[in-house]
Design a protein around this motif. Sequence first.
Motif, PDB file in Angstrom:
ATOM      1  N   UNK A 143      34.860  16.177  45.076  1.00  0.00           N
ATOM      2  CA  UNK A 143      33.884  16.782  45.982  1.00  0.00           C
ATOM      3  C   UNK A 143      32.486  16.896  45.390  1.00  0.00           C
ATOM      4  N   UNK A 144      32.297  16.410  44.171  1.00  0.00           N
ATOM      5  CA  UNK A 144      30.961  16.383  43.592  1.00  0.00           C
ATOM      6  C   UNK A 144      30.442  17.730  43.153  1.00  0.00           C
ATOM      7  N   UNK A 145      31.327  18.703  42.945  1.00  0.00           N
ATOM      8  CA  UNK A 145      30.890  20.015  42.475  1.00  0.00           C
ATOM      9  C   UNK A 145      30.784  20.018  40.953  1.00  0.00           C
ATOM     10  N   UNK A 146      29.954  20.909  40.450  1.00  0.00           N
ATOM     11  CA  UNK A 146      29.900  21.140  39.016  1.00  0.00           C
ATOM     12  C   UNK A 146      31.165  21.885  38.590  1.00  0.00           C
ATOM     13  N   UNK A 147      31.660  21.587  37.395  1.00  0.00           N
ATOM     14  CA  UNK A 147      32.875  22.234  36.929  1.00  0.00           C
ATOM     15  C   UNK A 147      32.783  23.739  36.904  1.00  0.00           C
ATOM     16  N   UNK A 148      31.602  24.286  36.570  1.00  0.00           N
ATOM     17  CA  UNK A 148      31.461  25.740  36.488  1.00  0.00           C
ATOM     18  C   UNK A 148      31.428  26.395  37.866  1.00  0.00           C
ATOM     19  N   UNK A 149      31.376  25.590  38.932  1.00  0.00           N
ATOM     20  CA  UNK A 149      31.416  26.133  40.289  1.00  0.00           C
ATOM     21  C   UNK A 149      32.812  26.055  40.898  1.00  0.00           C
ATOM     22  N   UNK A 150      33.801  25.659  40.117  1.00  0.00           N
ATOM     23  CA  UNK A 150      35.178  25.579  40.587  1.00  0.00           C
ATOM     24  C   UNK A 150      35.963  26.694  39.899  1.00  0.00           C
ATOM     25  N   UNK A 151      36.525  27.607  40.706  1.00  0.00           N
ATOM     26  CA  UNK A 151      37.194  28.783  40.160  1.00  0.00           C
ATOM     27  C   UNK A 151      38.695  28.728  40.432  1.00  0.00           C
ATOM     28  N   UNK A 152      39.452  29.363  39.575  1.00  0.00           N
ATOM     29  CA  UNK A 152      40.914  29.306  39.659  1.00  0.00           C
ATOM     30  C   UNK A 152      41.412  29.988  40.939  1.00  0.00           C
ATOM     31  N   UNK A 153      42.247  29.309  41.723  1.00  0.00           N
ATOM     32  CA  UNK A 153      42.803  29.931  42.934  1.00  0.00           C
ATOM     33  C   UNK A 153      44.153  30.590  42.662  1.00  0.00           C
ATOM     34  N   UNK A 154      44.409  31.697  43.355  1.00  0.00           N
ATOM     35  CA  UNK A 154      45.701  32.374  43.256  1.00  0.00           C
ATOM     36  C   UNK A 154      46.490  32.273  44.556  1.00  0.00           C
ATOM     37  N   UNK A 155      45.803  32.189  45.697  1.00  0.00           N
ATOM     38  CA  UNK A 155      46.435  32.076  47.023  1.00  0.00           C
ATOM     39  C   UNK A 155      47.396  33.234  47.285  1.00  0.00           C
ATOM     40  N   UNK A 156      46.959  34.458  46.991  1.00  0.00           N
ATOM     41  CA  UNK A 156      47.786  35.633  47.221  1.00  0.00           C
ATOM     42  C   UNK A 156      47.396  36.370  48.507  1.00  0.00           C
ATOM     43  N   UNK A 157      46.437  35.815  49.243  1.00  0.00           N
ATOM     44  CA  UNK A 157      46.021  36.419  50.518  1.00  0.00           C
ATOM     45  C   UNK A 157      45.678  35.294  51.483  1.00  0.00           C
ATOM     46  N   UNK A 158      46.635  34.360  51.673  1.00  0.00           N
ATOM     47  CA  UNK A 158      46.274  33.127  52.371  1.00  0.00           C
ATOM     48  C   UNK A 158      47.285  32.628  53.386  1.00  0.00           C
ATOM     49  N   UNK A 159      48.062  33.529  53.938  1.00  0.00           N
ATOM     50  CA  UNK A 159      48.836  33.214  55.134  1.00  0.00           C
ATOM     51  C   UNK A 159      48.528  34.292  56.171  1.00  0.00           C
ATOM     52  N   UNK A 160      48.656  33.981  57.457  1.00  0.00           N
ATOM     53  CA  UNK A 160      48.383  35.009  58.469  1.00  0.00           C
ATOM     54  C   UNK A 160      49.199  36.275  58.265  1.00  0.00           C
ATOM     55  N   UNK A 161      50.475  36.123  57.931  1.00  0.00           N
ATOM     56  CA  UNK A 161      51.319  37.305  57.745  1.00  0.00           C
ATOM     57  C   UNK A 161      50.839  38.156  56.580  1.00  0.00           C
ATOM     58  N   UNK A 162      50.500  37.500  55.458  1.00  0.00           N
ATOM     59  CA  UNK A 162      50.056  38.233  54.273  1.00  0.00           C
ATOM     60  C   UNK A 162      48.720  38.921  54.525  1.00  0.00           C
ATOM     61  N   UNK A 163      47.808  38.236  55.194  1.00  0.00           N
ATOM     62  CA  UNK A 163      46.507  38.837  55.495  1.00  0.00           C
ATOM     63  C   UNK A 163      46.681  40.052  56.403  1.00  0.00           C
ATOM     64  N   UNK A 164      47.520  39.915  57.423  1.00  0.00           N
ATOM     65  CA  UNK A 164      47.786  41.048  58.319  1.00  0.00           C
ATOM     66  C   UNK A 164      48.344  42.235  57.545  1.00  0.00           C
ATOM     67  N   UNK A 165      49.242  41.948  56.617  1.00  0.00           N
ATOM     68  CA  UNK A 165      49.866  43.004  55.823  1.00  0.00           C
ATOM     69  C   UNK A 165      48.838  43.724  54.955  1.00  0.00           C
ATOM     70  N   UNK A 166      48.002  42.956  54.269  1.00  0.00           N
ATOM     71  CA  UNK A 166      46.980  43.542  53.404  1.00  0.00           C
ATOM     72  C   UNK A 166      45.967  44.346  54.213  1.00  0.00           C
ATOM     73  N   UNK A 167      45.546  43.795  55.336  1.00  0.00           N
ATOM     74  CA  UNK A 167      44.555  44.467  56.170  1.00  0.00           C
ATOM     75  C   UNK A 167      45.107  45.763  56.751  1.00  0.00           C
TER      76      UNK A 167
END
Length: 217
Positions: A143-167
């Motif tokens: 994607x042509x991004x600089x390496x320092x602009x790419x951050x580690x993903x955890x995906x711990x708030x990334x399904x509709x059910x999980x987001x609803x639960x957290x919210x």
Amino acid sequence: KPSTLVYQEIVASYLGPGVKVLDLGCGRGGVIERLHPLASLAVGVDADLASLREHRAPAVFRVQALAENLPFPPCSFDLVISSWVLEHLAEPEKTFEEIARVLKPGGHFVFLTPNLLNPIPRLGRELAKFGSFLQRSLVAGLYGRQGHDVFHPHYRANTPRRIDELASRAGLRKISLLPIGDPTYLAFNRIFFRLSVRLEDLIPRERKVHLVGVYEK
């Protein structure tokens, strides 16, 4: 419509005279860079000091802070917005609590994030398990991004059910949560773009690659 445009239009619909907005994970600009004149006060928060220093909208007040510990009094903002941030949260419970805390009653949280029900973010999560170097190298190369602009993903708030639960736990009520397809997600060459278009046609709506959500305190 691309998810970024849907997100921008929803954010704009909640801005206006007297509105105080917080851009959580503001980076170097994004939506707030274009829309901050519509608000009475725009504040950007990011953990990355270099991004704050290089922010492209000088009129936006910038604060270095973590999403899990926002340095603002309760009920400070009418609107909290966030794009491409939820997937990076190591402790999403704390972040949702902080968002609810700084929102005024009746205030809104609007966000854009990948949908982990889609195979592309799932692949990204698996690649991240091999270490940040591989993930940063692939994303930077594709994607042509600089390496320092790419951050580690955890995906711990990334399904509709999980987001609803957290919210819900944080005291936020769902207004809408839209799954949105985006064939440009793999548009780093013609062959992959065509493959992505075909893939989008086959994927059920609830598994589209991006989620645009609106929650109310």
